[in-house]
Design a protein around this motif. Sequence first.
Motif, PDB file in Angstrom:
ATOM      1  N   ALA A 469       0.832  -1.204   0.000  1.00  0.00           N
ATOM      2  CA  ALA A 469       0.000   0.000   0.000  1.00  0.00           C
ATOM      3  C   ALA A 469       0.869   1.258   0.000  1.00  0.00           C
ATOM      4  CB  ALA A 469      -0.920  -0.007   1.220  1.00  0.00           C
ATOM      5  N   GLU A 470       1.930   1.253   0.797  1.00  0.00           N
ATOM      6  CA  GLU A 470       2.825   2.412   0.858  1.00  0.00           C
ATOM      7  C   GLU A 470       3.497   2.657  -0.485  1.00  0.00           C
ATOM      8  OE1 GLU A 470       4.011   1.975   5.612  1.00  0.00           O
ATOM      9  OE2 GLU A 470       5.346   1.219   4.053  1.00  0.00           O
ATOM     10  N   GLN A 471       3.930   1.579  -1.138  1.00  0.00           N
ATOM     11  CA  GLN A 471       4.555   1.728  -2.456  1.00  0.00           C
ATOM     12  C   GLN A 471       3.566   2.309  -3.462  1.00  0.00           C
ATOM     13  OE1 GLN A 471       7.122  -1.427  -4.008  1.00  0.00           O
ATOM     14  NE2 GLN A 471       6.974  -2.483  -2.047  1.00  0.00           N
ATOM     15  N   GLY A 472       2.316   1.861  -3.387  1.00  0.00           N
ATOM     16  CA  GLY A 472       1.292   2.383  -4.290  1.00  0.00           C
ATOM     17  C   GLY A 472       1.048   3.863  -4.080  1.00  0.00           C
ATOM     18  N   ILE A 473       1.053   4.294  -2.836  1.00  0.00           N
ATOM     19  CA  ILE A 473       0.856   5.722  -2.517  1.00  0.00           C
ATOM     20  C   ILE A 473       2.017   6.542  -3.069  1.00  0.00           C
ATOM     21  CG2 ILE A 473       0.713   7.406  -0.636  1.00  0.00           C
ATOM     22  CD1 ILE A 473      -0.569   5.097   1.050  1.00  0.00           C
ATOM     23  N   ILE A 474       3.234   6.033  -2.866  1.00  0.00           N
ATOM     24  CA  ILE A 474       4.418   6.737  -3.365  1.00  0.00           C
ATOM     25  C   ILE A 474       4.353   6.867  -4.884  1.00  0.00           C
ATOM     26  CG2 ILE A 474       6.934   6.526  -3.685  1.00  0.00           C
ATOM     27  CD1 ILE A 474       6.968   5.189  -0.867  1.00  0.00           C
ATOM     28  N   GLU A 495       2.550   8.123   9.560  1.00  0.00           N
ATOM     29  CA  GLU A 495       1.616   7.002   9.590  1.00  0.00           C
ATOM     30  C   GLU A 495       2.140   5.785   8.815  1.00  0.00           C
ATOM     31  OE1 GLU A 495      -2.820   8.325   9.544  1.00  0.00           O
ATOM     32  OE2 GLU A 495      -1.705   9.852   8.414  1.00  0.00           O
ATOM     33  N   PHE A 496       3.180   5.994   7.984  1.00  0.00           N
ATOM     34  CA  PHE A 496       3.742   4.870   7.249  1.00  0.00           C
ATOM     35  C   PHE A 496       4.294   3.830   8.224  1.00  0.00           C
ATOM     36  CE2 PHE A 496       2.862   7.121   3.593  1.00  0.00           C
ATOM     37  CZ  PHE A 496       3.441   6.600   2.429  1.00  0.00           C
ATOM     38  N   VAL A 504      11.250   7.555   1.687  1.00  0.00           N
ATOM     39  CA  VAL A 504      11.008   7.863   0.278  1.00  0.00           C
ATOM     40  C   VAL A 504       9.845   8.848   0.143  1.00  0.00           C
ATOM     41  CG1 VAL A 504      10.369   6.924  -1.971  1.00  0.00           C
ATOM     42  CG2 VAL A 504      11.911   5.631  -0.488  1.00  0.00           C
ATOM     43  N   PHE A 505       8.782   8.590   0.888  1.00  0.00           N
ATOM     44  CA  PHE A 505       7.600   9.457   0.847  1.00  0.00           C
ATOM     45  C   PHE A 505       7.946  10.867   1.331  1.00  0.00           C
ATOM     46  CE2 PHE A 505       3.446  10.904   2.692  1.00  0.00           C
ATOM     47  CZ  PHE A 505       2.741  10.944   1.502  1.00  0.00           C
ATOM     48  N   LYS A 534      15.685   0.052  -5.489  1.00  0.00           N
ATOM     49  CA  LYS A 534      14.389  -0.317  -4.916  1.00  0.00           C
ATOM     50  C   LYS A 534      13.298   0.671  -5.372  1.00  0.00           C
ATOM     51  CE  LYS A 534      11.999  -2.841  -1.889  1.00  0.00           C
ATOM     52  NZ  LYS A 534      11.852  -4.301  -2.023  1.00  0.00           N
ATOM     53  N   ILE A 535      13.648   1.950  -5.393  1.00  0.00           N
ATOM     54  CA  ILE A 535      12.689   2.974  -5.813  1.00  0.00           C
ATOM     55  C   ILE A 535      12.334   2.797  -7.286  1.00  0.00           C
ATOM     56  CG2 ILE A 535      12.328   5.458  -6.112  1.00  0.00           C
ATOM     57  CD1 ILE A 535      14.246   5.866  -3.706  1.00  0.00           C
ATOM     58  N   VAL A 536      13.345   2.527  -8.110  1.00  0.00           N
ATOM     59  CA  VAL A 536      13.106   2.298  -9.542  1.00  0.00           C
ATOM     60  C   VAL A 536      12.179   1.108  -9.739  1.00  0.00           C
ATOM     61  CG1 VAL A 536      14.172   1.568 -11.708  1.00  0.00           C
ATOM     62  CG2 VAL A 536      15.278   3.318 -10.308  1.00  0.00           C
ATOM     63  N   GLY A 537      12.453   0.005  -9.011  1.00  0.00           N
ATOM     64  CA  GLY A 537      11.605  -1.177  -9.117  1.00  0.00           C
ATOM     65  C   GLY A 537      10.176  -0.892  -8.689  1.00  0.00           C
TER      66      GLY A 537
END
Length: 591
Positions: A469-474, A495-496, A504-505, A534-537
């Motif tokens: 979910a966090e990755q999707g928000i980012i 809240e993450f 990252v956020f 990781k961010i690119v992925g």
Amino acid sequence: MPLPQDFIDRLKAANPIEEVMGSYITLKRTGRDYICLCPFHNEKTPSCHIHPDKEFFHCFGCGAGGDVITFVMKYHNLDYWEAVKMLAERGNIPLPETSGFARQNNVDKKRFYEMNKDAAKFFYAQLKTEAGKACIDYLVRKRKLTFDTIKKYGMGFAPNSWSALKTHMLSLGYSEQELIDASLISRSQKTNNTYDFFVNRAMFPFIDLTGHIVGFGGRALSPDDKRKYLNSKDTAVYNKERFLFSLNFAKNAAVKERQIILCEGNLDVISLNQAGFENAVASCGTALTERQARMLVNYADHVMICYDSDEAGQKATSKAIKLLESTGLKTTIVRMNGAKDPDEYLNKFGPIRFKNLLKQTQGSVEYELNKRREGIDTSTDIGKIDYLKRAYDVIAALSSPVERDIYASKLSSELNISKEAIRQEIDARRRKARRQAESAQWRKEVTFTDKKRDSVNPEAFDHPREDKAEQGIIYYLWANPDRYNDIRERITPQEFVTDFNRRVFESLCAKIQAMQDYSLSSFNEDFSPDEVGKIVGMIEKYKQLSVDENVCRDYIEVIKSFRENEQQKNSVNDNDSFLKDLERHRKKNGD
């Protein structure tokens, strides 16, 4: 202070990612993109993709990824500023006048290079002293090195003194702690006093691919010194698992014929180089490592292993064969009958005989089979059976059916055994190995052991739903920066659940709020190359999932629900604790 965006744009325009990566590894074009074997992990099938139009790369095997700056940082083990400087020099782009963005660790590395250069000058100067004559005698008379070779490699002499180098370096303005960090002096645990790390030794500077001296190796001149070879400890600029001695010379020679000679010792390499074999390298004080093997792929297709002929050398050879062949390199073994190492062979028989020796190198399979045959009398039935059992394992491990057939034929002819019987045994062993592998994979899947804890975001292991979910928000914020205010009203970084995603956020929010560049390149300054990968992925993965505003709200709800559940648990725990305290109080007062 971040680098100006126009400078980054010019830097990347002058250094197209496909050209930079293509100068180190072989790329294959597929449409508008390229693929290659990833230089950051062992693989036989290309899983690393380069996207010139998007100016980044991503490996689906190990997760490495980023732009051209990330690649240079990770490939050369450089920090952000050093990678930028290297690319600026390559592209002939002047650096911005402001130095506010230069990082302290870059200053530190420059200091290490300066220290090592000054130490090398000191060691070289000591060769001209009265005490240095013994070292000259050792190098010239015993090791048969010329003065040109000594100068080429910057060799020197560490005096038989516990403070000569320290005193000299302190006089140049270096501190004791700096010298300790550079592995030039050590501190005694008993007395707390400092002393020179290298004493009474012939010295060999370690020079990296950019021409910097990163460390030293020292060969003992006294027969009483039990440590024949002593190398620098790992420092901010030297890592023994990543460094190959003389690769700075060998790389240019190796690329012509795509061959490298791999040795154990520095003196072996220097002697070979002097004799005209400039494509020789050696690992320093350690067996060949996976990282070193991957480095060789960039310069050669064929590695000739030229290790010592003793038992330790044979063990190291077997290990090197596996590492090198796992990278796809052809591997052969140089057998030096009448000498224990290349240096001794050259001194005894000369370079012409050694050149002929290279033409007669033994394949890795023959080498392994001969090793397993040693000490066995194959003229007896028991000996034949014993040798066959050992040989089957070697041949069964070969992936090529043609190679298996060739060596089965050789075994059949050599031992007068039916080739069909040999092939049946080999096939049986391959079936058994396959069943074991399948069984291991099944157990892996059933027990979920394939779900490994991520070193970049370890908390994702315990919170997979929240991590997704966090990755999707980012991703949604990265793709829709105009929705910044709406997202920040709905969720805060605090809240993450996972720390990496939170960072990252936070970084992305800060960049958008300050109207700064928030492209993938912008993360290089604040995140490590592994983190940028990781961010690119993350971005690549969620591009395929059609994350719109409604999906993003669902992701936010996942995080909110987790936090609410955590609060409820804490509340229940608080109530339980209160009731228990109340009960203890009642019992104490006899209620």
